[in-house]
Scaffold this motif. Structure first.
Motif, PDB file in Angstrom:
ATOM      1  N   GLY A  54      15.951  15.280   1.977  1.00 46.00           N
ATOM      2  CA  GLY A  54      16.224  15.517   0.568  1.00 46.00           C
ATOM      3  C   GLY A  54      16.785  14.327  -0.188  1.00 46.00           C
ATOM      4  O   GLY A  54      17.091  14.447  -1.377  1.00 46.00           O
ATOM      5  N   LEU A  55      16.918  13.171   0.458  1.00 45.07           N
ATOM      6  CA  LEU A  55      17.488  12.002  -0.220  1.00 45.07           C
ATOM      7  C   LEU A  55      16.434  11.077  -0.814  1.00 45.07           C
ATOM      8  O   LEU A  55      16.774  10.053  -1.394  1.00 45.07           O
ATOM      9  CB  LEU A  55      18.403  11.228   0.732  1.00 45.07           C
ATOM     10  N   GLY A  56      15.166  11.402  -0.675  1.00 49.96           N
ATOM     11  CA  GLY A  56      14.138  10.624  -1.353  1.00 49.96           C
ATOM     12  C   GLY A  56      13.517   9.499  -0.544  1.00 49.96           C
ATOM     13  O   GLY A  56      13.236   8.426  -1.086  1.00 49.96           O
ATOM     14  N   LYS A  57      13.267   9.758   0.734  1.00 50.53           N
ATOM     15  CA  LYS A  57      12.595   8.734   1.555  1.00 50.53           C
ATOM     16  C   LYS A  57      11.182   8.467   1.032  1.00 50.53           C
ATOM     17  O   LYS A  57      10.727   7.329   1.049  1.00 50.53           O
ATOM     18  CB  LYS A  57      12.551   9.185   3.025  1.00 50.53           C
ATOM     19  N   THR A  58      10.504   9.496   0.562  1.00 51.36           N
ATOM     20  CA  THR A  58       9.159   9.336   0.002  1.00 51.36           C
ATOM     21  C   THR A  58       9.192   8.404  -1.204  1.00 51.36           C
ATOM     22  O   THR A  58       8.361   7.491  -1.321  1.00 51.36           O
ATOM     23  CB  THR A  58       8.574  10.707  -0.399  1.00 51.36           C
ATOM     24  N   ILE A  59      10.152   8.599  -2.077  1.00 49.34           N
ATOM     25  CA  ILE A  59      10.275   7.766  -3.275  1.00 49.34           C
ATOM     26  C   ILE A  59      10.594   6.319  -2.890  1.00 49.34           C
ATOM     27  O   ILE A  59      10.064   5.372  -3.483  1.00 49.34           O
ATOM     28  CB  ILE A  59      11.336   8.358  -4.226  1.00 49.34           C
ATOM     29  N   GLN A  60      11.425   6.123  -1.869  1.00 55.25           N
ATOM     30  CA  GLN A  60      11.711   4.762  -1.400  1.00 55.25           C
ATOM     31  C   GLN A  60      10.443   4.102  -0.862  1.00 55.25           C
ATOM     32  O   GLN A  60      10.193   2.921  -1.126  1.00 55.25           O
ATOM     33  CB  GLN A  60      12.781   4.786  -0.306  1.00 55.25           C
ATOM     34  N   ALA A  61       9.644   4.851  -0.117  1.00 58.65           N
ATOM     35  CA  ALA A  61       8.396   4.296   0.432  1.00 58.65           C
ATOM     36  C   ALA A  61       7.453   3.878  -0.695  1.00 58.65           C
ATOM     37  O   ALA A  61       6.847   2.807  -0.643  1.00 58.65           O
ATOM     38  CB  ALA A  61       7.727   5.317   1.345  1.00 58.65           C
ATOM     39  N   ILE A  62       7.343   4.702  -1.711  1.00 57.48           N
ATOM     40  CA  ILE A  62       6.491   4.351  -2.852  1.00 57.48           C
ATOM     41  C   ILE A  62       7.092   3.161  -3.602  1.00 57.48           C
ATOM     42  O   ILE A  62       6.362   2.274  -4.073  1.00 57.48           O
ATOM     43  CB  ILE A  62       6.283   5.573  -3.774  1.00 57.48           C
ATOM     44  N   GLY A  63       8.404   3.096  -3.674  1.00 58.90           N
ATOM     45  CA  GLY A  63       9.076   1.947  -4.282  1.00 58.90           C
ATOM     46  C   GLY A  63       8.757   0.648  -3.558  1.00 58.90           C
ATOM     47  O   GLY A  63       8.633  -0.411  -4.178  1.00 58.90           O
ATOM     48  N   ILE A  64       8.595   0.721  -2.242  1.00 57.43           N
ATOM     49  CA  ILE A  64       8.214  -0.464  -1.461  1.00 57.43           C
ATOM     50  C   ILE A  64       6.809  -0.914  -1.869  1.00 57.43           C
ATOM     51  O   ILE A  64       6.548  -2.112  -2.018  1.00 57.43           O
ATOM     52  CB  ILE A  64       8.320  -0.168   0.047  1.00 57.43           C
ATOM     53  N   ILE A  65       5.902   0.041  -2.070  1.00 59.15           N
ATOM     54  CA  ILE A  65       4.554  -0.301  -2.558  1.00 59.15           C
ATOM     55  C   ILE A  65       4.651  -0.943  -3.938  1.00 59.15           C
ATOM     56  O   ILE A  65       3.999  -1.957  -4.216  1.00 59.15           O
ATOM     57  CB  ILE A  65       3.644   0.952  -2.588  1.00 59.15           C
ATOM     58  N   ASN A  66       5.477  -0.365  -4.812  1.00 61.45           N
ATOM     59  CA  ASN A  66       5.632  -0.910  -6.164  1.00 61.45           C
ATOM     60  C   ASN A  66       6.230  -2.315  -6.148  1.00 61.45           C
ATOM     61  O   ASN A  66       5.878  -3.151  -6.976  1.00 61.45           O
ATOM     62  CB  ASN A  66       6.524   0.011  -7.009  1.00 61.45           C
TER      63      ASN A  66
END
Length: 194
Positions: A54-66
């Protein structure tokens, strides 16, 4: 010198804030610790993000792509129940015009980002697609699915000590809220791949 570099990396892995500027779509924002996680992974070939659920690992992974414009081809391996969630989050958070597709046993998408589930990754047709491509980034969501080195999916995705190569990515990212499910040895296949 090596000790100083390791100490700095350890300190960076514990950071909860960062001054790094990460591209984000209008109207959205990363939380401070998410930016710190992206900054930690930036420039590393292999990273494990083991934040709680629930802490946003998915969002961090997409942030790495960005954050890394050299990432043009990405593979995301996840449980079947998360495939549509990944597709939605990519549509919402990507800042670059990368196409996204979900692989099935009958259809392999010709897209920039491919989402495939663990249960089909070891099948012959899918395995060929996984291994024939050198991915710019490979993301294993719920990477603890690759805990058993004798399992077909583990050997197909992260390789094994019997010579199975695993999926090749210029950069590798493992995400899990439960890195050790029963025994510490279960983390070794993922760590070796990273």
């Amino acid at each position: 010198r090596d000790l100083a570099v390791k100490a700095q990396a350890l300190e960076q892995s514990r950071a909860s804030v960062s001054t790094m500027t990460v591209p984000v779509p209008d109207g959205l924002a990363y939380l401070d610790y998410q930016t710190a996680g992206i900054a930690y992974a930036d420039g590393r070939e292999g990273t494990l993000i083991a934040d709680e659920m629930g802490l946003g690992k998915t969002i961090q992974a997409i942030g790495i792509i960005n954050a890394d414009p050299s990432i043009a081809r990405a593979l995301i391996v996840c449980p079947a129940t998360l495939r549509l969630n990944w597709s939605r989050e990519l549509d919402k958070w990507l800042t670059r015009p990368l196409s996204v597709g979900i692989a099935t046993t009958k259809d392999w998408p010709e897209t920039d980002v491919v989402v495939v589930n663990y249960d089909i990754a070891w099948r012959t047709g899918i395995l060929a697609h996984l291994h024939e491509t050198t991915w710019d980034l490979v993301i294993l969501d719920e990477s603890h699915y690759c805990k058993n080195p004798k399992a077909k999916r583990t050997s197909a995705i992260v390789g094994d000590d019997r010579g199975a190569p695993g999926v090749h990515g210029r950069r590798r990212l493992a995400l899990t809220g439960t890195p050790i499910t029963n025994k510490p040895v279960e983390l070794f296949p993922t760590l070796r791949w990273l």
